[in-house]
Design an enzyme around this catalytic site. Structure first.
Site, PDB file in Angstrom:
ATOM      1  N   MET A  29       0.856  -1.195   0.000  1.00 25.83           N
ATOM      2  CA  MET A  29       0.000   0.000   0.000  1.00 25.83           C
ATOM      3  C   MET A  29       0.891   1.244   0.000  1.00 25.83           C
ATOM      4  SD  MET A  29      -3.434  -0.938   2.059  1.00 25.83           S
ATOM      5  CE  MET A  29      -2.822  -0.743   3.691  1.00 25.83           C
ATOM      6  N   GLY A  30       2.155   1.069  -0.394  1.00 23.52           N
ATOM      7  CA  GLY A  30       3.070   2.214  -0.485  1.00 23.52           C
ATOM      8  C   GLY A  30       3.588   2.659   0.865  1.00 23.52           C
ATOM      9  N   GLY A  35      11.311  -2.791   5.460  1.00 23.89           N
ATOM     10  CA  GLY A  35      10.589  -4.072   5.531  1.00 23.89           C
ATOM     11  C   GLY A  35      10.080  -4.470   4.148  1.00 23.89           C
ATOM     12  N   HIS A  36       9.490  -3.502   3.427  1.00 26.68           N
ATOM     13  CA  HIS A  36       9.008  -3.788   2.065  1.00 26.68           C
ATOM     14  C   HIS A  36      10.193  -4.121   1.151  1.00 26.68           C
ATOM     15  CE1 HIS A  36       5.684  -0.958   3.399  1.00 26.68           C
ATOM     16  NE2 HIS A  36       4.998  -1.995   2.978  1.00 26.68           N
ATOM     17  N   GLN A  60     -10.341  -2.499   2.515  1.00 28.81           N
ATOM     18  CA  GLN A  60      -9.837  -3.151   3.717  1.00 28.81           C
ATOM     19  C   GLN A  60      -9.763  -2.210   4.918  1.00 28.81           C
ATOM     20  OE1 GLN A  60      -5.898  -4.035   1.709  1.00 28.81           O
ATOM     21  NE2 GLN A  60      -5.142  -3.810   3.791  1.00 28.81           N
ATOM     22  N   ASP A 149       2.274  -9.077   9.644  1.00 28.94           N
ATOM     23  CA  ASP A 149       0.827  -9.264   9.504  1.00 28.94           C
ATOM     24  C   ASP A 149       0.557 -10.766   9.520  1.00 28.94           C
ATOM     25  OD1 ASP A 149      -0.077  -6.449   9.049  1.00 28.94           O
ATOM     26  OD2 ASP A 149       1.397  -6.611   7.456  1.00 28.94           O
ATOM     27  N   GLN A 152      -2.959 -11.939   8.560  1.00 24.16           N
ATOM     28  CA  GLN A 152      -3.171 -11.688   7.128  1.00 24.16           C
ATOM     29  C   GLN A 152      -2.487 -12.774   6.301  1.00 24.16           C
ATOM     30  OE1 GLN A 152      -2.965  -7.774   4.931  1.00 24.16           O
ATOM     31  NE2 GLN A 152      -0.876  -8.454   4.504  1.00 24.16           N
ATOM     32  N   SER A 184       6.820  -0.373  10.083  1.00 22.15           N
ATOM     33  CA  SER A 184       5.453  -0.247   9.580  1.00 22.15           C
ATOM     34  C   SER A 184       5.299   1.143   8.987  1.00 22.15           C
ATOM     35  CB  SER A 184       4.470  -0.408  10.748  1.00 22.15           C
ATOM     36  OG  SER A 184       3.210   0.103  10.394  1.00 22.15           O
ATOM     37  N   SER A 185       4.492   1.240   7.930  1.00 27.81           N
ATOM     38  CA  SER A 185       4.240   2.554   7.338  1.00 27.81           C
ATOM     39  C   SER A 185       3.584   3.471   8.360  1.00 27.81           C
ATOM     40  CB  SER A 185       3.330   2.410   6.122  1.00 27.81           C
ATOM     41  OG  SER A 185       3.871   1.459   5.243  1.00 27.81           O
TER      42      SER A 185
HETATM   43  O1  PAF Z   1      -0.176  -5.785   3.889  1.00 26.37           O
HETATM   44  C1  PAF Z   1      -0.541  -4.869   3.139  1.00 26.37           C
HETATM   45  O2  PAF Z   1       0.169  -3.893   2.893  1.00 26.37           O
HETATM   46  C2  PAF Z   1      -1.916  -4.963   2.473  1.00 26.37           C
HETATM   47  O3  PAF Z   1      -2.832  -5.543   3.330  1.00 26.37           O
HETATM   48  C3  PAF Z   1      -1.888  -5.680   1.117  1.00 26.37           C
HETATM   49  C4  PAF Z   1      -1.485  -7.136   1.260  1.00 26.37           C
HETATM   50  C5  PAF Z   1      -0.930  -4.961   0.181  1.00 26.37           C
HETATM   51  C6  PAF Z   1      -3.275  -5.647   0.496  1.00 26.37           C
HETATM   52  O4  PAF Z   1      -3.724  -4.337   0.313  1.00 26.37           O
END
Ligand code: PAF
Length: 291
Positions: A29-30, A35-36, A60, A149, A152, A184-185
């Protein structure tokens, strides 16, 4: 690196990839952080083409304020992605992902009955909507998700398998700041006071892990005076809230496979402790493996 701001452009970019390339996919989600970037690096060790999507998915978010405040920094994100070695970045518009309202309700296998599920109604269904839509568009061989997450990740694994997507789901370890705070963002939104208090979350989780390890190394059956999962939760809550700046929304100790709450240490093979904590206006989540 190619950046596509529409589905039509992205499809063209995908079509121009060589036939023999395998695609690793990192949905985001940018507001990217290291971490990303570690997910992108992990993807590069397994595939020769890494696709990253940047899309703040409205379905979401159960709280409109949270959606409005979510940090956005696409230009800087693309700079980081180019440096990391991504090949394609997909920055779709809402009309690309949801040309029509998405009314699909997913079978989440009951994995949403604890933790974030009851606290954020509709959240995981929204995650399932966007992830399946992105899988349909990107058609990756594998997709990478962070263990921060935890719930998730379990839910994505579940529906990917149940719906027969030929996508391998790869879990990547949580990256932490030097003081232990999970990257985390949302950390960008913390005031300096709350940022300074926030490492108490990981400190409490780590203390719980140490205490549990001592109990688990003892011989079964467990002794009367052994601390129970509830006792561990009480101690962790007190330690997180000690500064007066953090408020625990929940701490749960769950079976890592089915995410059901556990009452004693011998009930499950794998045990995870998961938490959500309010640091002022910001809601932080974290988790740790206890067994
Ligand atoms: O973990 C996230 O950043 C979001 O939940 C994802 C998996 C990109 C879905 O929008």
């Amino acid at each position: 690196m190619t950046i596509s701001y529409s589905l039509a452009d992205f499809n063209q970019a995908l079509a121009s990839l060589p036939n023999d390339c395998t695609t690793g996919f990192v949905p985001t989600m940018g507001a990217l952080h290291q971490g990303h970037i570690s997910l992108v690096k992990q993807a590069l060790t397994r595939t020769n083409t890494v696709v990253v999507s940047i899309f703040v998915n409205p379905t979401q978010f159960n709280n409109p304020n949270d959606l409005a405040k979510y940090p956005r920094s696409v230009e800087e994100d693309c700079r980081l992605l180019e440096e990391a070695g991504a090949s394609l970045v997909f920055v779709p518009g809402i009309e690309d992902i949801y040309p029509n309202p998405d009314n699909r309700i997913f079978d989440l296998g009951g994995l949403d009955s604890n933790g974030e599920g009851p606290k954020r109604p509709g959240h995981f269904n929204g995650v399932a909507q966007v992830v399946t839509r992105l899988f349909d568009i990107v058609k990756p061989a594998c997709a990478f998700f962070g263990e921060k997450d935890f719930q998730q990740l379990a839910i994505i694994r579940h529906f990917t398998k149940e719906m027969g997507y030929p996508v391998e789901i790869i879990a990547c370890p949580t990256l932490r700041e030097e003081d232990g705070l999970a990257m985390s963002s949302r950390n960008l939104l913390l005031t300096s006071e709350h940022r300074a208090a926030a490492p108490a979350i990981f400190n409490a989780l780590s203390a719980a892990r140490e205490k549990t390890a001592q109990i688990l190394h003892k011989e079964s059956p467990r002794k009367q005076d052994d601390i129970t999962p509830d006792g561990i939760i009480r101690e962790a809550t007190a330690s997180i809230e000690k500064s007066g700046l953090l408020k625990v929304e929940y701490i749960e100790i769950v079976n890592s496979l089915n995410l059901k709450l556990i009452n004693n240490w011998d009930e499950a093979e794998g045990i995870q402790m998961c938490t959500a904590v309010h640091a002022g206006e910001v809601r932080l989540i974290d988790n740790i493996k206890l067994k």
